[in-house]
Design a protein around this motif. Structure first.
Motif, PDB file in Angstrom:
ATOM      1  N   ARG A  49       0.841  -1.203   0.000  1.00  0.00           N
ATOM      2  CA  ARG A  49       0.000   0.000   0.000  1.00  0.00           C
ATOM      3  C   ARG A  49       0.874   1.249   0.000  1.00  0.00           C
ATOM      4  N   ASN A  50       1.973   1.223   0.732  1.00  0.00           N
ATOM      5  CA  ASN A  50       2.911   2.351   0.707  1.00  0.00           C
ATOM      6  C   ASN A  50       3.503   2.534  -0.688  1.00  0.00           C
ATOM      7  N   HIS A  51       3.794   1.428  -1.356  1.00  0.00           N
ATOM      8  CA  HIS A  51       4.321   1.492  -2.723  1.00  0.00           C
ATOM      9  C   HIS A  51       3.289   2.134  -3.652  1.00  0.00           C
ATOM     10  N   VAL A  52       2.025   1.761  -3.476  1.00  0.00           N
ATOM     11  CA  VAL A  52       0.960   2.345  -4.291  1.00  0.00           C
ATOM     12  C   VAL A  52       0.879   3.849  -4.039  1.00  0.00           C
ATOM     13  N   ARG A  53       0.895   4.255  -2.756  1.00  0.00           N
ATOM     14  CA  ARG A  53       0.832   5.686  -2.411  1.00  0.00           C
ATOM     15  C   ARG A  53       1.948   6.472  -3.096  1.00  0.00           C
ATOM     16  N   VAL A  54       3.158   5.939  -3.039  1.00  0.00           N
ATOM     17  CA  VAL A  54       4.302   6.647  -3.620  1.00  0.00           C
ATOM     18  C   VAL A  54       4.201   6.683  -5.137  1.00  0.00           C
ATOM     19  N   MET A  55       3.807   5.573  -5.749  1.00  0.00           N
ATOM     20  CA  MET A  55       3.676   5.583  -7.208  1.00  0.00           C
ATOM     21  C   MET A  55       2.601   6.557  -7.663  1.00  0.00           C
ATOM     22  N   LEU A  56       1.475   6.598  -6.955  1.00  0.00           N
ATOM     23  CA  LEU A  56       0.425   7.553  -7.320  1.00  0.00           C
ATOM     24  C   LEU A  56       0.933   8.991  -7.175  1.00  0.00           C
ATOM     25  N   ALA A  57       1.733   9.250  -6.149  1.00  0.00           N
ATOM     26  CA  ALA A  57       2.302  10.590  -5.968  1.00  0.00           C
ATOM     27  C   ALA A  57       3.293  10.910  -7.085  1.00  0.00           C
ATOM     28  N   LEU A  58       4.078   9.913  -7.499  1.00  0.00           N
ATOM     29  CA  LEU A  58       5.032  10.125  -8.597  1.00  0.00           C
ATOM     30  C   LEU A  58       4.299  10.412  -9.911  1.00  0.00           C
ATOM     31  N   ASN A 105      12.360  -8.480  -8.080  1.00  0.00           N
ATOM     32  CA  ASN A 105      13.006  -8.573  -9.384  1.00  0.00           C
ATOM     33  C   ASN A 105      12.378  -7.602 -10.378  1.00  0.00           C
ATOM     34  N   ASN A 106      11.051  -7.547 -10.405  1.00  0.00           N
ATOM     35  CA  ASN A 106      10.339  -6.672 -11.325  1.00  0.00           C
ATOM     36  C   ASN A 106      10.623  -5.203 -11.021  1.00  0.00           C
ATOM     37  N   ASN A 107      10.618  -4.834  -9.734  1.00  0.00           N
ATOM     38  CA  ASN A 107      10.901  -3.444  -9.363  1.00  0.00           C
ATOM     39  C   ASN A 107      12.315  -3.036  -9.757  1.00  0.00           C
ATOM     40  N   PHE A 108      13.267  -3.935  -9.531  1.00  0.00           N
ATOM     41  CA  PHE A 108      14.646  -3.592  -9.873  1.00  0.00           C
ATOM     42  C   PHE A 108      14.821  -3.479 -11.385  1.00  0.00           C
ATOM     43  N   SER A 109      14.267  -4.432 -12.120  1.00  0.00           N
ATOM     44  CA  SER A 109      14.368  -4.378 -13.585  1.00  0.00           C
ATOM     45  C   SER A 109      13.703  -3.121 -14.127  1.00  0.00           C
ATOM     46  N   SER A 110      12.546  -2.775 -13.578  1.00  0.00           N
ATOM     47  CA  SER A 110      11.841  -1.571 -14.019  1.00  0.00           C
ATOM     48  C   SER A 110      12.642  -0.320 -13.695  1.00  0.00           C
ATOM     49  N   ALA A 111      13.254  -0.308 -12.521  1.00  0.00           N
ATOM     50  CA  ALA A 111      14.054   0.852 -12.126  1.00  0.00           C
ATOM     51  C   ALA A 111      15.152   1.122 -13.153  1.00  0.00           C
ATOM     52  N   LEU A 112      15.754   0.067 -13.652  1.00  0.00           N
ATOM     53  CA  LEU A 112      16.829   0.227 -14.637  1.00  0.00           C
ATOM     54  C   LEU A 112      16.326   0.833 -15.948  1.00  0.00           C
ATOM     55  N   ASN A 118      14.119  10.131  -9.559  1.00  0.00           N
ATOM     56  CA  ASN A 118      13.374   9.840  -8.334  1.00  0.00           C
ATOM     57  C   ASN A 118      12.552   8.565  -8.490  1.00  0.00           C
ATOM     58  N   ALA A 119      11.944   8.360  -9.641  1.00  0.00           N
ATOM     59  CA  ALA A 119      11.176   7.140  -9.885  1.00  0.00           C
ATOM     60  C   ALA A 119      12.109   5.929  -9.874  1.00  0.00           C
ATOM     61  N   ARG A 120      13.277   6.074 -10.472  1.00  0.00           N
ATOM     62  CA  ARG A 120      14.260   4.987 -10.507  1.00  0.00           C
ATOM     63  C   ARG A 120      14.693   4.611  -9.093  1.00  0.00           C
ATOM     64  N   GLN A 121      15.079   5.615  -8.298  1.00  0.00           N
ATOM     65  CA  GLN A 121      15.546   5.358  -6.936  1.00  0.00           C
ATOM     66  C   GLN A 121      14.437   4.765  -6.073  1.00  0.00           C
ATOM     67  N   THR A 122      13.230   5.262  -6.231  1.00  0.00           N
ATOM     68  CA  THR A 122      12.096   4.745  -5.468  1.00  0.00           C
ATOM     69  C   THR A 122      11.863   3.269  -5.779  1.00  0.00           C
ATOM     70  N   HIS A 123      11.980   2.883  -7.025  1.00  0.00           N
ATOM     71  CA  HIS A 123      11.760   1.487  -7.388  1.00  0.00           C
ATOM     72  C   HIS A 123      12.910   0.593  -6.929  1.00  0.00           C
TER      73      HIS A 123
END
Length: 170
Positions: A49-58, A105-112, A118-123
């Motif tokens: 849920r925290n991840h969702v909150r941050v992504m929606l804010a991004l 794995n998905n978050n790290f791959s997406s971050a790359l 900021n989106a990269r670091q957050t992921h």
């Protein structure tokens, strides 16, 4: 603040995944009786849920400034001794661990692939949090004797070390 379309697409995909996983973990939480597993499932739901909150804010173009995830420091203190799981709880723990591993794995791959720093670091931080959750599920599964992990022999390990010692001189 506007973000690159690539970042928006990746986060939209993550949000859909989070929706499904949160739903599944909530269902599992209602089934589970073991307090340790229940606690980690609840933590997983809270983290996602925290991840969702941050992504929606991004994603929100009306929000400015860096977005940060809450730390997992409180949950890192969990210890799991003498865990007993039913067969159903063992399956839930194995599935939850696999889900956390996949999401890390998905978050790290997406971050790359993300363009905005900021989106990269957050992921990357999201990936680390999912990895910590995976470790919590690992601990519960190990304490409950819910998994067999074969061990290599000392001889095989020493042969491998000897075979690759030359790499130190490369």
């Amino acid at each position: 603040m506007r973000i690159p379309a690539a970042d928006l697409g990746l986060m939209a995909q993550h949000l859909a995944t989070h929706e499904g996983v949160i739903h599944q973990f909530k269902q599992d939480y209602m089934i589970v009786q073991n307090p340790s597993l229940k606690k980690v499932l609840y933590t997983s739901i809270t983290v996602m849920r925290n991840h969702v909150r941050v992504m929606l804010a991004l994603i929100d173009p009306n929000q400015t400034g860096p977005k940060h995830l809450p730390d997992l420091h409180e949950q890192q203190q969990m210890s799991f001794a003498h865990v007993t799981l039913t067969e159903e709880e063992k399956k839930i723990a194995l599935k939850a661990r696999s889900t956390s591993k996949s999401m890390a794995n998905n978050n790290f791959s997406s971050a790359l692939m993300m363009k905005k720093a900021n989106a990269r670091q957050t992921h990357i931080e999201m990936a680390l949090q999912q990895s910590k959750l995976q470790g919590m599920y690992d601990s519960i599964i190990q304490q409950a004797g819910g998994e067999f992990t074969p061990k290599a022999t000392s001889k095989e390990q020493l042969l491998t070390v000897q075979n690759y010692l030359h790499v130190l001189n490369e």
